[in-house]
Scaffold this active site. Structure first.
Site, PDB file in Angstrom:
ATOM      1  N   ASN A  13      -0.399  -6.732   3.293  1.00 51.13           N
ATOM      2  CA  ASN A  13      -0.027  -6.138   2.006  1.00 51.13           C
ATOM      3  C   ASN A  13       1.146  -6.964   1.478  1.00 51.13           C
ATOM      4  OD1 ASN A  13       0.828  -4.599  -0.149  1.00 51.13           O
ATOM      5  ND2 ASN A  13       1.578  -2.875   1.107  1.00 51.13           N
ATOM      6  N   LYS A  15       2.551  -6.838  -1.342  1.00 52.91           N
ATOM      7  CA  LYS A  15       3.428  -6.110  -2.288  1.00 52.91           C
ATOM      8  C   LYS A  15       3.703  -7.006  -3.500  1.00 52.91           C
ATOM      9  CE  LYS A  15       5.071  -3.445   1.586  1.00 52.91           C
ATOM     10  NZ  LYS A  15       6.111  -2.627   2.169  1.00 52.91           N
ATOM     11  N   HIS A  99      -0.180   3.970  -1.441  1.00 52.91           N
ATOM     12  CA  HIS A  99       0.924   3.439  -0.628  1.00 52.91           C
ATOM     13  C   HIS A  99       2.184   4.251  -0.922  1.00 52.91           C
ATOM     14  CE1 HIS A  99       4.036   0.793   0.883  1.00 52.91           C
ATOM     15  NE2 HIS A  99       3.107   0.252   1.653  1.00 52.91           N
ATOM     16  N   GLU A 101       5.119   3.440  -1.445  1.00 56.22           N
ATOM     17  CA  GLU A 101       5.948   2.920  -2.551  1.00 56.22           C
ATOM     18  C   GLU A 101       5.393   3.365  -3.900  1.00 56.22           C
ATOM     19  OE1 GLU A 101       5.875  -1.152  -1.243  1.00 56.22           O
ATOM     20  OE2 GLU A 101       7.059  -0.558   0.500  1.00 56.22           O
ATOM     21  N   GLU A 171       1.174   5.184   7.817  1.00 59.83           N
ATOM     22  CA  GLU A 171       2.412   4.427   7.633  1.00 59.83           C
ATOM     23  C   GLU A 171       3.602   5.379   7.525  1.00 59.83           C
ATOM     24  OE1 GLU A 171       1.544   0.289   5.953  1.00 59.83           O
ATOM     25  OE2 GLU A 171       1.822   1.615   4.262  1.00 59.83           O
ATOM     26  N   GLY A 177       9.273  -1.603   6.218  1.00 60.70           N
ATOM     27  CA  GLY A 177      10.272  -2.575   5.779  1.00 60.70           C
ATOM     28  C   GLY A 177      11.655  -2.364   6.385  1.00 60.70           C
ATOM     29  N   SER A 217       6.533  -2.060   9.779  1.00 63.30           N
ATOM     30  CA  SER A 217       7.219  -3.055  10.622  1.00 63.30           C
ATOM     31  C   SER A 217       6.360  -3.551  11.785  1.00 63.30           C
ATOM     32  CB  SER A 217       8.560  -2.516  11.121  1.00 63.30           C
ATOM     33  OG  SER A 217       9.404  -2.226  10.008  1.00 63.30           O
TER      34      SER A 217
END
Ligand code: PGA
Length: 257
Positions: A13, A15, A99, A101, A171, A177, A217
């Protein structure tokens, strides 16, 4: 992983990283590092503007290309949005949906995720549906209930037949991250609970065949341990997917005999 019953899928991904002009050099390097994947499917999910270059660069490799979002409507007056048919017309095969985010910064909800899952499946795309808890939710002990609700809502109305094309990515938000990975046992516990939810809805056969990834991660150092867990069938990888050597090492960890 359980290769007898389901596919292992390693998905990057990107991003909001990598310029269109950076796609081909990345692909060339990855193809040299991983000449063939024996056991797992590999996917690169990239920003919309990178997708034409990605489809072209990976055409001769067994690497599927995915988008990071789509609009749930078929077409029309939705300025700035991208439809499922636009993606399939380009040769895109996968799409990340929900996701964290997008949930956090763009107001996506379990219900909009469900609408997008239907749109993606209708268009023939393979959705990678993301679910995950915050640190606060984990500490309150409500992780499994929350994830069950996210999964049930995201899949509401999806037929057993279409479920064959759905990938779920677990996730934990606190691991994305941050360099803080869930332990292999923590990750497997939730992936196994997700399979249980799918079993309740669709029965044992569908549950056994659905690919459930871990994301947060995941890197070249911890991939082998995570992938050794029975209910973790791959990874959704952010940071480490931007570096060909690191992403290749994760693919190789999934390719071990
Ligand atoms: P990360 O991102 O690997 O950089 O933690 C994972 C993701 O957000 O999909």
């Amino acid at each position: 992983m359980n290769r007898k019953y389901r596919k292992t899928v390693i998905a990057g991904n990107w991003k909001m990283n990598k310029l269109p002009s950076e796609v081909k050099p990345f692909a060339d390097e990855l193809k040299t590092l991983v000449p063939k994947q024996k056991w797992c499917d590999v996917v690169i999910c990239a920003p919309f503007v990178d997708l034409p270059a990605a489809v072209k660069a990976f055409r001769d490799a067994k690497v599927g290309v995915g988008a990071e979002n789509l609009n749930e409507n078929e077409k029309g007056a939705f300025t700035g949005e991208v439809s499922a048919n636009m993606l399939t017309d380009l040769g895109v095969k996968y799409v990340i949906i929900g996701h964290s985010e997008r949930r956090q910064y763009y107001g996506e909800t379990d219900f909009s995720v469900n609408a997008k899952v239907h749109t993606a499946l209708e268009a023939g795309l393979n959705p990678i549906v993301c679910v995950g808890e915050s640190l606060e939710q984990r500490e309150k002990g409500i992780t499994l209930e929350l994830i069950a609700l996210q999964v049930k809502t995201a899949l509401s109305g999806v037929s057993a037949d279409k479920m064959r094309r759905v990938i779920i990515a677990y996730e934990p938000i606190w691991a994305i991250g941050t360099g803080k990975t869930a332990t292999a046992e923590q990750a497997n516990e939730v992936c196994s609970a997700i399979r249980g939810v799918i079993r309740d809805i669709y029965g044992a056969r569908v549950a056994r065949s659905v690919t459930i990834q871990y994301g947060g991660s995941m890197n070249e150092k911890n991939a082998a341990e995570l992938l050794a867990q029975p209910d973790i069938d791959g990874g959704l990888i952010g940071g480490a997917s931007l570096v060909p050597e690191k992403f290749a090492a994760i693919i190789n960890a999934a390719n071990q005999d």
